[in-house]
Scaffold this active site. Structure first.
Site, PDB file in Angstrom:
ATOM      1  N   TYR A 187      33.672  41.257  46.090  1.00  0.00           N
ATOM      2  CA  TYR A 187      34.887  41.411  45.291  1.00  0.00           C
ATOM      3  C   TYR A 187      35.415  42.846  45.403  1.00  0.00           C
ATOM      4  O   TYR A 187      36.508  43.080  45.899  1.00  0.00           O
ATOM      5  CB  TYR A 187      34.613  41.104  43.806  1.00  0.00           C
ATOM      6  CG  TYR A 187      34.647  39.651  43.395  1.00  0.00           C
ATOM      7  CD1 TYR A 187      34.362  38.620  44.276  1.00  0.00           C
ATOM      8  CD2 TYR A 187      34.942  39.295  42.077  1.00  0.00           C
ATOM      9  CE1 TYR A 187      34.385  37.294  43.864  1.00  0.00           C
ATOM     10  CE2 TYR A 187      34.970  37.969  41.657  1.00  0.00           C
ATOM     11  CZ  TYR A 187      34.689  36.973  42.552  1.00  0.00           C
ATOM     12  OH  TYR A 187      34.711  35.675  42.144  1.00  0.00           O
ATOM     13  N   GLU A 237      29.474  35.069  35.951  1.00  0.00           N
ATOM     14  CA  GLU A 237      28.758  36.352  36.116  1.00  0.00           C
ATOM     15  C   GLU A 237      28.504  37.003  34.756  1.00  0.00           C
ATOM     16  O   GLU A 237      27.413  37.513  34.488  1.00  0.00           O
ATOM     17  CB  GLU A 237      29.581  37.307  36.998  1.00  0.00           C
ATOM     18  CG  GLU A 237      28.894  38.666  37.163  1.00  0.00           C
ATOM     19  CD  GLU A 237      29.620  39.613  38.124  1.00  0.00           C
ATOM     20  OE1 GLU A 237      30.839  39.480  38.289  1.00  0.00           O
ATOM     21  OE2 GLU A 237      28.941  40.474  38.693  1.00  0.00           O
TER      22      GLU A 237
HETATM   23  C1  LIG Z   1      25.008  48.177  39.693  1.00  0.00           C
HETATM   24  C2  LIG Z   1      26.327  47.645  40.187  1.00  0.00           C
HETATM   25  C3  LIG Z   1      26.356  46.518  40.975  1.00  0.00           C
HETATM   26  C4  LIG Z   1      27.572  46.038  41.462  1.00  0.00           C
HETATM   27  N1  LIG Z   1      27.551  44.934  42.269  1.00  0.00           N
HETATM   28  C5  LIG Z   1      28.717  44.480  42.767  1.00  0.00           C
HETATM   29  C6  LIG Z   1      28.710  43.365  43.666  1.00  0.00           C
HETATM   30  O1  LIG Z   1      27.661  42.804  43.993  1.00  0.00           O
HETATM   31  N2  LIG Z   1      29.884  42.952  44.171  1.00  0.00           N
HETATM   32  C7  LIG Z   1      31.078  43.534  43.831  1.00  0.00           C
HETATM   33  O2  LIG Z   1      32.116  43.068  44.294  1.00  0.00           O
HETATM   34  N3  LIG Z   1      31.117  44.606  43.004  1.00  0.00           N
HETATM   35  C8  LIG Z   1      29.958  45.100  42.476  1.00  0.00           C
HETATM   36  N4  LIG Z   1      29.982  46.190  41.634  1.00  0.00           N
HETATM   37  C9  LIG Z   1      31.252  46.875  41.376  1.00  0.00           C
HETATM   38  C10 LIG Z   1      31.788  46.675  39.967  1.00  0.00           C
HETATM   39  O3  LIG Z   1      32.327  45.393  39.795  1.00  0.00           O
HETATM   40  C11 LIG Z   1      32.830  47.776  39.710  1.00  0.00           C
HETATM   41  O4  LIG Z   1      32.163  49.024  39.762  1.00  0.00           O
HETATM   42  C12 LIG Z   1      33.525  47.619  38.377  1.00  0.00           C
HETATM   43  O5  LIG Z   1      34.334  46.477  38.345  1.00  0.00           O
HETATM   44  C13 LIG Z   1      34.381  48.868  38.023  1.00  0.00           C
HETATM   45  O6  LIG Z   1      35.235  49.201  39.067  1.00  0.00           O
HETATM   46  P1  LIG Z   1      35.280  50.697  39.642  1.00  0.00           P
HETATM   47  O7  LIG Z   1      33.889  51.130  39.935  1.00  0.00           O
HETATM   48  O8  LIG Z   1      36.261  50.727  40.739  1.00  0.00           O
HETATM   49  O9  LIG Z   1      35.782  51.604  38.423  1.00  0.00           O
HETATM   50  P2  LIG Z   1      37.302  51.820  37.970  1.00  0.00           P
HETATM   51  O10 LIG Z   1      37.993  50.513  37.901  1.00  0.00           O
HETATM   52  O11 LIG Z   1      37.885  52.892  38.823  1.00  0.00           O
HETATM   53  O12 LIG Z   1      37.115  52.361  36.489  1.00  0.00           O
HETATM   54  C14 LIG Z   1      36.846  53.748  36.185  1.00  0.00           C
HETATM   55  C15 LIG Z   1      36.801  53.896  34.668  1.00  0.00           C
HETATM   56  O13 LIG Z   1      38.104  53.584  34.104  1.00  0.00           O
HETATM   57  C16 LIG Z   1      37.986  52.576  33.100  1.00  0.00           C
HETATM   58  N5  LIG Z   1      39.150  51.680  33.157  1.00  0.00           N
HETATM   59  C17 LIG Z   1      39.736  51.171  34.275  1.00  0.00           C
HETATM   60  N6  LIG Z   1      40.764  50.363  33.943  1.00  0.00           N
HETATM   61  C18 LIG Z   1      40.823  50.355  32.576  1.00  0.00           C
HETATM   62  C19 LIG Z   1      41.672  49.711  31.624  1.00  0.00           C
HETATM   63  N7  LIG Z   1      42.662  48.877  32.017  1.00  0.00           N
HETATM   64  N8  LIG Z   1      41.430  49.924  30.302  1.00  0.00           N
HETATM   65  C20 LIG Z   1      40.415  50.749  29.884  1.00  0.00           C
HETATM   66  N9  LIG Z   1      39.591  51.389  30.757  1.00  0.00           N
HETATM   67  C21 LIG Z   1      39.795  51.197  32.065  1.00  0.00           C
HETATM   68  C22 LIG Z   1      36.705  51.818  33.472  1.00  0.00           C
HETATM   69  O14 LIG Z   1      36.145  51.185  32.324  1.00  0.00           O
HETATM   70  C23 LIG Z   1      35.808  52.939  33.993  1.00  0.00           C
HETATM   71  O15 LIG Z   1      35.186  53.618  32.916  1.00  0.00           O
HETATM   72  C24 LIG Z   1      28.787  46.698  41.147  1.00  0.00           C
HETATM   73  C25 LIG Z   1      28.759  47.844  40.351  1.00  0.00           C
HETATM   74  C26 LIG Z   1      27.553  48.328  39.879  1.00  0.00           C
HETATM   75  C27 LIG Z   1      27.558  49.572  39.040  1.00  0.00           C
END
Ligand SMILES: Cc1cc2nc3c(=O)[nH]c(=O)nc-3n(C[C@H](O)[C@H](O)[C@H](O)COP(=O)(O)OP(=O)(O)OC[C@H]3O[C@@H](n4cnc5c(N)ncnc54)[C@H](O)[C@@H]3O)c2cc1C
Length: 399
Positions: free
Chosen positions: A131, A247
């Site tokens: 994703y 999930e």
């Molecule tokens: C241990 C781990 C395993 C994972 N495994 C997978 C996997 O197998 N497959 C996969 O596809 N992904 C995986 N992920 C990714 C995960 O889904 C994303 O890290 C997560 O969705 C957050 O996206 P980002 O890291 O881009 O952070 P961002 O979206 O850049 O967010 C940064 C910060 O801004 C805040 N924020 C963003 N938008 C808003 C809003 N609208 N309102 C309030 N706050 C907001 C967030 O809460 C966060 O604190 C994994 C992540 C981790 C940590």
């Protein structure tokens, strides 16, 4: 409300307990089924899932024709509780069992179900989730990985990131952009991609735990047969959201939190503070009690969700509530364990003085990751407030 089990359910529990006593691999007690790259551990955990499946204790609620038993969810709940009490290892194929499997039952073609579902249960094939991308996390619909339909095949180009378990997964369920001109939620499709396909490069990323738990995955003209499309072309957002709800249920499962709490209580009874067991220190005792109350409340909330499932009522925002509360609780439990261990909590896993085989520092770091993975706590709070409480949506363009 009657929260007790029927005599038949209690008899079933005794059978399960006896089986577990005879079969749980002792040396793997408390081992998590996910985020391991070591081939020997992968093989051992695949073997454990197979044993459990052969005994009839995996995905018991699935239809019989796909390897389940059409059992009611209470039976699976009893099995999960007993596995927890026995500190059995987790299941390596959870993303298959809990995420793509139920999605295929709901949206897949008959051919897709027959091809994949049984191998998910037996752990013959392990799945990963494609994703997130460098520019698409919380705003998942911003994803850019392209899939162009050429004849009977999609040609996929782009990059995924944070892909847990991709280094040993056989298949990926993946979101791709199939119509770049459409509004962003309407040009996405859901594909099943064979990880052995030419053009896929997997590069492990080291997490702060020191484990290569997740990966970058690159697609360079990867060819995917059209019959691997799940749901309609460009309607993948609907399918993707069904998987996301599954999930959240998986990440919000109370069993893991209870298992961690039991471990914390054992630790507090055996470690000393001011000359007596840490569990007898009045301040720590108060904090342990707070955590126990929260875990107990979460357990009853999960019973409510179980009742919804039994009565075929839609789960509403329960999955988001469970995900939010349980992942934050897991981190708080691991945090208190770190405090109780004091400077021993900093020892590396291989140190001869390490406590509990060094699981706590790893849990402390890993559980922080799960507050982010599967949708961050902030995103869950948005969902709960907007969809559950009917509060106004965040205005577009707000800084
Ligand atoms: C241990 C781990 C395993 C994972 N495994 C997978 C996997 O197998 N497959 C996969 O596809 N992904 C995986 N992920 C990714 C995960 O889904 C994303 O890290 C997560 O969705 C957050 O996206 P980002 O890291 O881009 O952070 P961002 O979206 O850049 O967010 C940064 C910060 O801004 C805040 N924020 C963003 N938008 C808003 C809003 N609208 N309102 C309030 N706050 C907001 C967030 O809460 C966060 O604190 C994994 C992540 C981790 C940590």
């Amino acid at each position: 409300m009657d929260l007790s089990f029927t005599p038949e359910q209690e008899a079933f529990r005794r059978t399960v307990r006896a089986w577990i006593k005879a079969n749980v691999p002792k040396k793997d007690r408390d081992a998590s089924g996910i985020e391991y790259g070591d081939p020997q551990r992968v093989a051992a955990l695949k073997g454990w899932q197979r044993t459990l499946y052969d005994a009839g204790y995996v995905a018991m609620g699935w239809p019989k024709e796909y390897g389940g038993q059409a059992a009611d969810v209470v039976q699976q709940n009893i099995v999960n509780e007993e596995l927890l009490l026995a500190r059995a290892p987790g299941l390596i194929g959870m993303m298959g069992i809990q995420m793509v499997g139920p999605t295929l039952i709901q949206f897949g073609t008959e051919e897709q179900r027959r091809r994949h579902l049984r191998k998910i249960l037996t752990a013959e094939e392990i799945w990963c989730q494609g994703y997130s991308e460098p520019g698409a996390g919380s705003d998942l619909a911003a994803l850019k990985t392209r899939a162009d339909l050429v004849g009977d095949e999609f040609v996929v180009n782009g990059q995924k990131v944070w892909t847990s378990n991709a280094q040993f997964a056989d298949w990926m369920f993946c979101l791709v952009r199939t119509d770049p001109a459409a509004p962003k939620h309407r040009g996405i499709s859901y594909l099943l991609i064979d990880m052995q396909s030419p053009g896929i490069t997997v590069r492990p990323l080291i997490q702060m735990t020191g484990d290569p738990g997740f990966n970058e995955v690159f697609f360079d003209n990867v060819r995917v047969p059209r019959q691997h499309l799940v749901g309609e072309l460009n309607q993948g957002w609907l399918v993707a959201n069904a998987t996301l709800a599954h999930e959240r249920n998986m990440l919000g499962a109370t069993t893991r939190t209870q298992q961690m709490l039991n471990g914390l209580l054992r630790l507090a009874r055996t470690r000393q503070r001011h000359g007596r067991p840490a569990a007898e220190d009045p301040v720590l005792r108060q904090r342990l009690a707070d955590l126990m109350i929260s875990v107990e409340a979460m357990k009853y909330h999960s019973f409510r969700a179980l009742t919804d499932t039994l009565k075929r009522r839609p789960p509403g925002i329960a999955a988001s509530v469970n995900k939010l509360v349980s992942t934050e609780l897991n981190h708080a439990i691991a945090g208190l364990a770190m405090e109780i261990m004091g400077s021993y909590g900093h020892l590396a896993r291989k140190s001869p003085h390490v406590i509990d085989r060094g699981v706590w520092p790893v849990e402390f770091m890993f559980t922080l990751g799960l507050i982010i993975g599967g949708g961050t706590s902030q995103i869950q709070k948005n969902i709960i407030s907007e969809r559950g409480l009917g509060m106004p949506r965040e205005p577009k363009g707000k800084p």
